[in-house]
Design an enzyme around this catalytic site. Sequence first.
Site, PDB file in Angstrom:
ATOM      1  N   TRP A   1       0.890  -1.184   0.039  1.00 22.94           N
ATOM      2  CA  TRP A   1      -0.072   0.293   0.080  1.00 22.94           C
ATOM      3  C   TRP A   1       0.789   1.275  -0.018  1.00 22.94           C
ATOM      4  O   TRP A   1       0.640   2.346  -0.656  1.00 22.94           O
ATOM      5  CB  TRP A   1      -0.842  -0.001   1.146  1.00 22.94           C
TER       6      TRP A   1
ATOM      7  N   ASP B   1      -2.179   6.782   6.403  1.00 25.62           N
ATOM      8  CA  ASP B   1      -3.240   5.998   5.774  1.00 25.62           C
ATOM      9  C   ASP B   1      -3.719   4.760   6.944  1.00 25.62           C
ATOM     10  O   ASP B   1      -3.074   3.717   7.017  1.00 25.62           O
ATOM     11  CB  ASP B   1      -2.766   5.136   4.705  1.00 25.62           C
TER      12      ASP B   1
ATOM     13  N   LYS C   1     -12.971  -1.704   6.563  1.00 24.96           N
ATOM     14  CA  LYS C   1     -12.128  -2.475   7.537  1.00 24.96           C
ATOM     15  C   LYS C   1     -12.812  -2.212   9.157  1.00 24.96           C
ATOM     16  O   LYS C   1     -13.556  -3.284   9.454  1.00 24.96           O
ATOM     17  CB  LYS C   1     -10.670  -2.195   7.550  1.00 24.96           C
TER      18      LYS C   1
END
Lengths: 360, 360
Positions: free
Chosen positions: A102, A172, A196
Amino acid sequence: MSRAYNFCAGPATLPEPVLQQAREEMLDWRGTGMSVMEMSHRGDEFVEIAETAEKDLRKLAGISDDYAVLFMQGGASSQFATIPLNLLGDKTSADYVNTGIWSKKAIAEAGRYAQVNVVASSEAEGFTSIPDQESWDASADAAYLHYTPNETIGGLEFDFVPETGSVPLVADMSSTLLSRPLDVSRFGLIYAGAQKNIGPSGLVVVIIHRDLLGKARKITPTMMNYQVFADNDSMFNTPATYSWYLAGLVFKWLKGQGGVEVMGEINRRKASKLYGFIDQNDFYANPISPRFRSWMNVPFTLADDALNNAFLEGANERGLLNLKGHRSVGGMRASIYNAMPEAGVDALIDYMTVFAKERG
Amino acid sequence: MSRAYNFCAGPATLPEPVLQQAREEMLDWRGTGMSVMEMSHRGDEFVEIAETAEKDLRKLAGISDDYAVLFMQGGASSQFATIPLNLLGDKTSADYVNTGIWSKKAIAEAGRYAQVNVVASSEAEGFTSIPDQESWDASADAAYLHYTPNETIGGLEFDFVPETGSVPLVADMSSTLLSRPLDVSRFGLIYAGAQKNIGPSGLVVVIIHRDLLGKARKITPTMMNYQVFADNDSMFNTPATYSWYLAGLVFKWLKGQGGVEVMGEINRRKASKLYGFIDQNDFYANPISPRFRSWMNVPFTLADDALNNAFLEGANERGLLNLKGHRSVGGMRASIYNAMPEAGVDALIDYMTVFAKERG
């Protein structure tokens, strides 16, 4: 079957009471004769839903009025462009830390708008550790420093918040926001895809210090301009109303659980149990340096890859779902966000014990 | 209350059987032990849901393989930037038709990336009509021509599809897609925010001729690049899975109703009834040139604006919701998309009859 234990990394399992309430209110929210997804986003009913969700999030995460809270669309991936477009201002470069897949995606997209300095990377060690901040090559004139506190694919997590002085810190937090206490004041900008720990996919929450608003480049699409969202309470256009509502139900559930302090204790315990089991059983292994193991995403391998399919089939039969690791790393991965009960982790360990005994 | 007749312009009412099915499947989709919103977007279950939705949409709207169908986020407002960023290619200008508030928003955003030629406008007449195409000042070298077939705020609708020769035709069909038969082959690109005739907000459907792919400007955010979405079946990142699922349920419902031919007949009848009543009752008025009256959004005024609040209160008491006109135009507006049953229009006319008799 009845409700399974779903270890998917995202979209992830949601608290069952949240789904039950959504089911009950599906055709008629509180006697209005409408589903929430049929409401005008500018009507009194939805505005109340939206404002309550923001208020509850602010309380849960300890977000002061110095920060705007935005409910945007497009997932964290859209933020990879939105961040440089909005935060560069009159600067030309930004610092990034590379700790996994990511991070790399964020770096690639930012590179289209800024000179990106990768100030630290653990790629050479296969992303199993995080470089000491003392070794970072940070720039004093960077517009911001971006990092990924938790890599959902690698299962690698920071156990510290970087010190960046006057350079705004951007994180993030898709997989960690609300999973434990956090000092928001350390950050310039926090963003989190909802799927999530917050709600369904299609929503991304942005927490931005107001000092960082109003610097968008001219080429920034209006729908990516933080200032526009802040000025319009995230309703410049029609927001993702149903996702926002569901996020609000999750926030209420979290408050009922005792907030992020309690969740942090539960999450620490869940992760400790699972890593503890993996470490003491020769059949399973996790490659991450213990200090940097993720509380949220626990990748592990079997002693023999040829048994992977049998492991997954047996897990499915027991209602332990989505344990297959990401296609880029293989093996297994158990994602154990807020909504995964401790009983789910226990059931997984029971199964892993039996499987290792029978097939190991 | 029981289910109301909800005339909101969007997010709009959804078919009751769709909401019932969503309710039934909320905690456990077909025995998987998961809600659809908890499923991995790359898992077999969701991939089947997504592919079936696309297949049903292609069948309903008559979309050939020459076109890619994309499920994006950010609403139609994001498309206002996405379109010029992707379609300009090596051209510098685009043609736009100005027929109301949504046209103007599209024009303003495009103007940030392209030289915009407004080839026709009915602004001088207060957007009550649409200029004959013979009078349009179109450019042969425009990258595309953009128009808004139906203006949801003004209630103004094209009764023809513009002829643009080799210039690709781009249409904001947020409020009309699937409301009647359509010859997709006339268009280069069609886009539609879901929250009127397709599903919940947070999803926008893009139908794009494959010849128009692959021309995005370098500054285009990856998450706005049509080619990226086409190459990845709209799953470059996590899509808005639950909204996509609900859209699929709406498509199934539409097929069960007999498809867009049947819906077109019903919608024509609903609109004719309501306009017919307004025209024959002196207490109500609609300002739009009859030929260009919208089938989807019916604005109307009362003979005395001082009675507006009383009208809305009485309507709410009868379960006729969200009839207040857009804040920019005032008066009333009844949005009567696919999911508004004919009985809802009848109930509205009954109420309007009584109100005019008692208060007119």
